[in-house]
Each structure stands twice: as structure tokens, then as C-alpha cells.
Scaffold this active site. Structure first.
Site, short mmCIF file in Angstrom:
data_model
loop_
_atom_site.label_atom_id
_atom_site.label_comp_id
_atom_site.label_asym_id
_atom_site.label_seq_id
_atom_site.Cartn_x
_atom_site.Cartn_y
_atom_site.Cartn_z
N THR A 293 30.28 -85.97 -31.98
CA THR A 293 29.98 -85.92 -30.64
C THR A 293 30.57 -84.35 -29.91
O THR A 293 29.59 -84.18 -28.92
CB THR A 293 30.86 -86.33 -30.34
N GLU A 294 30.95 -83.15 -30.97
CA GLU A 294 30.62 -81.83 -30.14
C GLU A 294 30.75 -81.39 -32.42
O GLU A 294 31.44 -81.55 -32.91
CB GLU A 294 32.03 -80.87 -30.19
N SER A 295 29.75 -80.49 -32.60
CA SER A 295 29.79 -79.51 -33.25
C SER A 295 28.67 -77.61 -33.46
O SER A 295 27.14 -78.62 -32.80
CB SER A 295 29.01 -80.33 -34.77
#
Length: 365
Positions: free
Chosen positions: A297-299
């Protein structure tokens, strides 16, 4: 019965963490975990390569009632539906609207993108500003937001609908849970299919704001309440990948495993290795959660700041890292949310952010 369930959850959690998982390309179990602690505005407070020590002191004073631990885990087959160019243009052309844009052909929608609707002075962006931002993001399948302040859920949904995009909505914490969920549902009505996912909290364990039991109970409570409001899509909680490894029950209660993972905060990682690092982390998370789907969900990777060992922030390395992430998730593009849409100039640096806190925006990459 209650004690049996609690002991079962504890034992399953212990076994899932204690037994090493080996998979092709997996990260060695002995490698240090990277944890990033942020405050309620998304500002990084600390970055650690081991389990975090005390962090935020802003634990909520009022929480929703603690419910019984759920008897069953969330299903494995509840997944968000994503738009394609074909059905986007078909819907637009079949239902013309003066404020709805036809997407250009030959520009397939790819991945998700995270977005924060704040100006450089930390004030709220208005609808026109959000529309302008989202106009630049229409090649993504969905947009992830983190809270309900600034009326952001409604503003981003209005902007996303102009491009037939989905919105990954979220609550930053567990305060006033049902009232906060009402804000999301009311913003999405009358067509709740605009919602890709509803996230209950962001890195609540990593911030030491809530216990795993509190988060699990809140997700189960939120899912039941959202179903009563007519939303039948995925409900998850998001935390750092290291906290998910410590508490696989967070994946269990979620409709899919949702974790934040940034290779930059591991001083041994290079931008060219970002994709395999994150992909292998996702595979390990799925392995410890019984094969459940994992969405990162984040990178991302910053384009400016100070070096973190082999992790060097500059425009060329950011491009390499983003290319590496896209290639690694090329066959599963819906399982990656790139971070972040634009530079967040409202954020502030501290000793743990490598002078890069404001410079994660990937712009036109």
C-alpha cells in the site's frame, strides 16, 4: 469459549512468526526489519532497523468498545474491482457528463498511487486544486488517501469520478469509528462502487497507538458497520510489513494483507533492487497468512535528501527504483500503490528522514 479463542489467536500468531518461511527470492528471516514511525499528518518521526522503541505519545483517549475476537478470519476471495480503459470510456460515452473526461486510448491504467491533498503551508486544498492534481493521475487505477480531514474523501471522490477512477479510502486512527465511516460512505453515495477499499487505520501498531487486539476488533466492527451501510467491498488495516510479520493476525482480519514497504529505509538496498525487495516481502506476507492476497500500500524512493548507506536519493535513482517496482509487479499491477503522487512540501524533516521527507513525489515518472 472466549479464552479458547484468545489462546488460539496467540498460538497461531506465535507459530506464524516463529516458523521461518522459505520461498524463491525471499528475504532472509534474519535480516533486520525497517520501521518508519509517522505522526497524524504523515510526518516521519523515526526510522529504525529493529523493532521500534516508544514513539508517538498521542494515543487516543477514547476508543470504540472492544469487541470479542472474531471467530473466523476474513475471506480470501474478496478483492477490489478495478476500471479498464474500455469500460471507462464505455461508461463515459454511454452516460455523458459535462465534468467527466474521456480517457485517451493506448494509455492502460496501471497500479495505485498515494495522494495527500495539502498545500505547502499544510492548509487544505480546495476542490479545484484536487481536480487539477487528479487530472494528472488518471493513468493510475486508483488513488489511496489516508484520512477524512479537509473533506478529502468527498473532494478526491469527486475528482476521481471525472476519470472513472477508484478511491482507496481510509481512517488514520480509531477515533469515533462509526461517525468517521459515515463520512466515507456519505462521500461515496449513491454509488459505493467508487470505493476500492476502506482501510481502518494506518500503521497503528508501528506508531504504538493501539494494540493488535484493538485493531483487529475495530476492523471486525467496521466491516459489520460498513455492510449495514451498503458497502460490500474490502476492509483492511494497513501497517508496516515488519509489524505484519510480527502480527499476521492483522492480515487474517483483513480482506487482503495490506502493508507499507520502502526499500530506501534499508541501508543495504540499491534502487535497482527495490522491486525484488518489495515483491519478495509481499510473497512472504502471503505465505504467513495462508496464501491470502497481499497489496503493498506504499512503496517508492525519494529524489533528494541524504544518503542512507547504499540507498542514495537522487532523480536518477528514483527513476531506477520506480522502474524496478513497476517491473517487479508487472504481472500484478493492482497489488502495488506507488508513493507518492507529488512532493509533500508541507512535511518536515527530522534526524530520521535523511532530509528526504518532502521529496518522494514521482510526478511524471
Amino acid at each position: 469459549m472466549k479464552w479458547i479463542i484468545l489462546v488460539s489467536v496467540f498460538l497461531l500468531s506465535y507459530l506464524a512468526v516463529a516458523i521461518p518461511i522459505e520461498a524463491e527470492g525471499a528475504i532472509a528471516a534474519s535480516e533486520a526489519a525497517i520501521e518508519v514511525t509517522v505522526d497524524e499528518n504523515g510526518r516521519t518521526l523515526s526510522v529504525e532497523t529493529i523493532a521500534p522503541t516508544a514513539t508517538a505519545n498521542n494515543a487516543p483517549t477514547t476508543l470504540p468498545p472492544i469487541l470479542a475476537v472474531p471467530d473466523t478470519e476474513a475471506p480470501h476471495d474478496l478483492e477490489p474491482t478495478l476500471p479498464t480503459d474500455a469500460n471507462v470510456n464505455a461508461k463515459v460515452n454511454g452516460n455523458p457528463h459535462q465534468d467527466r473526461k474521456v480517457e485517451p486510448k493506448g494509455n492502460p491504467r496501471r497500479f495505485g498511487i498515494s495522494y495527500s491533498p495539502y498545500n505547502a503551508d499544510n492548509s487544505c486544498k480546495d476542490q479545484a486544486q484536487v481536480n487539477k492534481d487528479v487530472d494528472k493521475l488518471s493513468h493510475y487505477s486508483f488513488i489511496r488517501i489516508y484520512g477524512i480531514d479537509c473533506d478529502q474523501t468527498r473532494k478526491v471522490i469527486v475528482a476521481a469520478r471525472r476519470h472513472q477512477m477508484k478511491v482507496f479510502a481510509g481512517l488514520y486512527d480509531l477515533q469515533k469509528l462509526h461517525a468517521s465511516l459515515d463520512v466515507i460512505i456519505d462521500a461515496a453515495k449513491p454509488d459505493l462502487s467508487v470505493l476500492h477499499t476502506v482501510s481502518i487505520g494506518n500503521e497503528l501498531l508501528n506508531r504504538r497507538q493501539n494494540s493488535a487486539t484493538e485493531v483487529i476488533n475495530a476492523v471486525a466492527d467496521a466491516r459489520a458497520y460498513l455492510r449495514s451501510r451498503g458497502y460490500n467491498g474490502p476492509v483492511v488495516t494497513v501497517d508496516t510489513f515488519s509489524k505484519m510479520f510480527e502480527h499476521p493476525e492483522l492480515c487474517g482480519v483483513s480482506d487482503y494483507c495490506a502493508a507499507n514497504c520502502h526499500a530506501f529505509f534499508d541501508a543495504n538496498q540499491t534502487p535497482a533492487n527495490a522491486g525484488s525487495y518489495v515483491r519478495d516481502t509481499a510473497r512472504r506476507l502471503s505465505a504467513i497468512s495462508g496464501g491470502k492476497r497481499t497489496i503493498i500500500t506504499e512503496s517508492g524512493w525519494p529524489h533528494a535528501g541524504q544518503n542512507n548507506g547504499k540507498a542514495i536519493p537522487n532523480p536518477d535513482n528514483q527513476r531506477k527504483a520506480i522502474d524496478s517496482l513497476r517491473q517487479a509487479f508487472g504481472n500484478n499491477q493492482e497489488n502495488l500503490v506507488l508513493f507518492s503522487a507529488f512532493d509533500d512540501l508541507w512535511k518536515e524533516d527530522n534526524e530520521w528522514t535523511f532530509g528526504a521527507e518532502r521529496f518522494w513525489g514521482i510526478g511524471n515518472l
